[in-house]
Design an enzyme around this catalytic site. Sequence first.
Site, mmCIF file in Angstrom:
data_model
loop_
_atom_site.group_PDB
_atom_site.id
_atom_site.type_symbol
_atom_site.label_atom_id
_atom_site.label_comp_id
_atom_site.label_asym_id
_atom_site.label_seq_id
_atom_site.Cartn_x
_atom_site.Cartn_y
_atom_site.Cartn_z
ATOM 1 N N ASP A 7 55.794 22.344 26.667
ATOM 2 C CA ASP A 7 56.128 21.896 25.197
ATOM 3 C C ASP A 7 56.164 23.096 23.900
ATOM 4 O O ASP A 7 56.557 22.758 23.762
ATOM 5 C CB ASP A 7 54.585 21.716 25.344
ATOM 6 C CG ASP A 7 54.300 19.624 25.415
ATOM 7 O OD1 ASP A 7 55.742 19.566 25.106
ATOM 8 O OD2 ASP A 7 53.646 19.388 25.443
ATOM 9 N N ARG A 10 46.851 23.540 33.579
ATOM 10 C CA ARG A 10 46.352 23.256 32.356
ATOM 11 C C ARG A 10 45.646 21.874 31.379
ATOM 12 O O ARG A 10 44.549 22.226 31.870
ATOM 13 C CB ARG A 10 47.453 23.647 30.801
ATOM 14 C CG ARG A 10 47.391 24.541 29.274
ATOM 15 C CD ARG A 10 48.433 23.561 28.947
ATOM 16 N NE ARG A 10 49.584 25.023 29.046
ATOM 17 C CZ ARG A 10 49.539 26.055 29.000
ATOM 18 N NH1 ARG A 10 48.514 26.744 28.461
ATOM 19 N NH2 ARG A 10 50.792 26.847 29.211
ATOM 20 N N ASP A 39 53.122 22.414 35.302
ATOM 21 C CA ASP A 39 51.697 21.107 34.820
ATOM 22 C C ASP A 39 52.749 19.736 34.433
ATOM 23 O O ASP A 39 51.140 18.549 34.960
ATOM 24 C CB ASP A 39 51.586 21.649 33.702
ATOM 25 C CG ASP A 39 50.766 22.935 33.874
ATOM 26 O OD1 ASP A 39 50.374 23.142 35.037
ATOM 27 O OD2 ASP A 39 50.942 23.554 32.563
ATOM 28 N N GLY A 86 55.564 29.993 31.133
ATOM 29 C CA GLY A 86 54.827 30.273 32.595
ATOM 30 C C GLY A 86 55.953 29.812 33.622
ATOM 31 O O GLY A 86 56.352 29.424 33.561
ATOM 32 N N ARG A 100 55.222 35.715 27.141
ATOM 33 C CA ARG A 100 54.866 34.532 25.869
ATOM 34 C C ARG A 100 54.362 35.242 24.566
ATOM 35 O O ARG A 100 54.260 36.293 25.051
ATOM 36 C CB ARG A 100 53.320 33.330 26.698
ATOM 37 C CG ARG A 100 53.534 33.294 27.428
ATOM 38 C CD ARG A 100 51.668 32.392 28.118
ATOM 39 N NE ARG A 100 51.663 32.185 28.943
ATOM 40 C CZ ARG A 100 51.954 30.444 29.285
ATOM 41 N NH1 ARG A 100 52.662 29.776 28.809
ATOM 42 N NH2 ARG A 100 52.040 30.439 30.813
ATOM 43 N N ASP A 144 53.353 18.276 32.199
ATOM 44 C CA ASP A 144 52.789 17.941 30.806
ATOM 45 C C ASP A 144 53.556 18.031 29.337
ATOM 46 O O ASP A 144 53.222 17.874 28.648
ATOM 47 C CB ASP A 144 51.213 18.675 30.501
ATOM 48 C CG ASP A 144 51.724 19.660 30.148
ATOM 49 O OD1 ASP A 144 52.963 20.095 30.683
ATOM 50 O OD2 ASP A 144 50.923 21.036 29.941
ATOM 51 N N THR A 149 57.947 23.415 33.983
ATOM 52 C CA THR A 149 56.575 24.090 33.644
ATOM 53 C C THR A 149 55.672 22.716 35.426
ATOM 54 O O THR A 149 56.216 21.747 35.863
ATOM 55 C CB THR A 149 55.491 23.252 33.780
ATOM 56 O OG1 THR A 149 54.370 23.617 33.005
ATOM 57 C CG2 THR A 149 55.925 21.889 32.469
HETATM 58 O O1 F6P Z 1 52.004 26.270 32.796
HETATM 59 C C1 F6P Z 1 51.552 27.411 33.507
HETATM 60 C C2 F6P Z 1 49.885 27.848 33.830
HETATM 61 O O2 F6P Z 1 50.032 28.057 35.250
HETATM 62 C C3 F6P Z 1 48.491 26.364 33.358
HETATM 63 O O3 F6P Z 1 48.890 25.119 34.872
HETATM 64 C C4 F6P Z 1 48.010 27.200 33.206
HETATM 65 O O4 F6P Z 1 46.771 27.306 32.342
HETATM 66 C C5 F6P Z 1 48.300 28.914 32.738
HETATM 67 O O5 F6P Z 1 49.860 27.901 32.889
HETATM 68 C C6 F6P Z 1 48.052 29.939 33.079
HETATM 69 O O6 F6P Z 1 48.943 31.255 32.267
HETATM 70 P P1 F6P Z 1 49.331 32.861 32.249
HETATM 71 O O7 F6P Z 1 49.921 33.127 32.850
HETATM 72 O O8 F6P Z 1 49.712 32.931 30.274
HETATM 73 O O9 F6P Z 1 48.071 32.705 32.589
#
Ligand code: F6P
Length: 329
Positions: free
Chosen positions: A107, A175, A131, A15, A76, A133, A129
């Site tokens: 991570d 997340r 998050d 992300g 991703r 985390d 990130t």
């Molecule tokens: O890791 C960042 C984040 O925005 C999280 O808070 C969320 O769960 C996830 O990415 C959403 O991912 P995507 O962009 O694949 O929908």
Amino acid sequence: MESNIKKIAVLTSGGDAPGMNAAVRAVVRGALKQGFKVLGVKRGYQGLLEDDIVEMDAASVSDIIQKGGTVLKTARSSRFATKEGVETGARILREHEVDALVVIGGDGSFRGALDLSREGINLFCIPGTIDLDVACTDYTIGFDTACNTAMDAIDKIRDTSSSHGRCSIIEVMGRSAGYIATHCGIATGAEDVLIPELYNGDIEETIQKLCDHIEANKGAGKTHFLVVNAEGIGHSEYMAEKIQEKTGVKTVVTILGYIQRGGSPSCRDRFMATMMGVHTIDLMAMGYSNRVVAFKDGEIVDYDIQKALRMRKDMPQDITRVTRLLVRF
Ligand code: F6P
């Protein structure tokens, strides 16, 4: 230790997070100052597998420090999660004669980096990130901007919630971690903050506690309520339906979503991204290999990549204490 690095590559992965551009800029400019050649890998590991790689110079990172998103783009990649993907990635980096790769991400991106390091690639990771985390660090690039964006949105929702005498449930990202929720919940004076770290998995019990809290506050003359809910718990719509049914208070949901990932990075995110980027290049120049850069106890530090990925972190006790103190959970 002697460094024999001549060429590096940098990518952003997972992300996107505000401040990633500042980190890319610091890595590129820092590396050029050391006399390294710099390549930019577009779209993270997916772009690596497709050999989407460009040369970078000082001008490639001009006018980006204030911009959200990532100029290198991100993705991703499911293919990179396979052995074939990692081997292909390592081969492509070798073909480009890359001596070290900088990965800016969370991570998941670091696990990909560890796999690449096992193929003999020298890896450096920078935590980026929203998050917060990543276990080895107290700070991740993007968290501060995301919290400020969410806080601003929640303040606005408070205005209308108060005018209409409603209960507002605001779902924030993170997340499976509740860092954005705790910070924004505390900073906006929310009545309740729901985070995965304090959630026992019983949604009906959680809803009942929310209703009890609303009834108690109603008795004390309060007419509007803010509940900040972490996406790791979810069920915001269901909670709203039940709260309205049980308390008679009109309850509405706002899922803040991707707005939290965008926007111009805060001063703190730009500053920390730059400090971490420069630290990364310093490590390379000193001959280190396979390190994760982190912020611990007020200092920029670094850990061996394997050690960093074995670390675990809990929500700091003072944050959960204040969260519990100000709300009913
Ligand atoms: O890791 C960042 C984040 O925005 C999280 O808070 C969320 O769960 C996830 O990415 C959403 O991912 P995507 O962009 O694949 O929908």
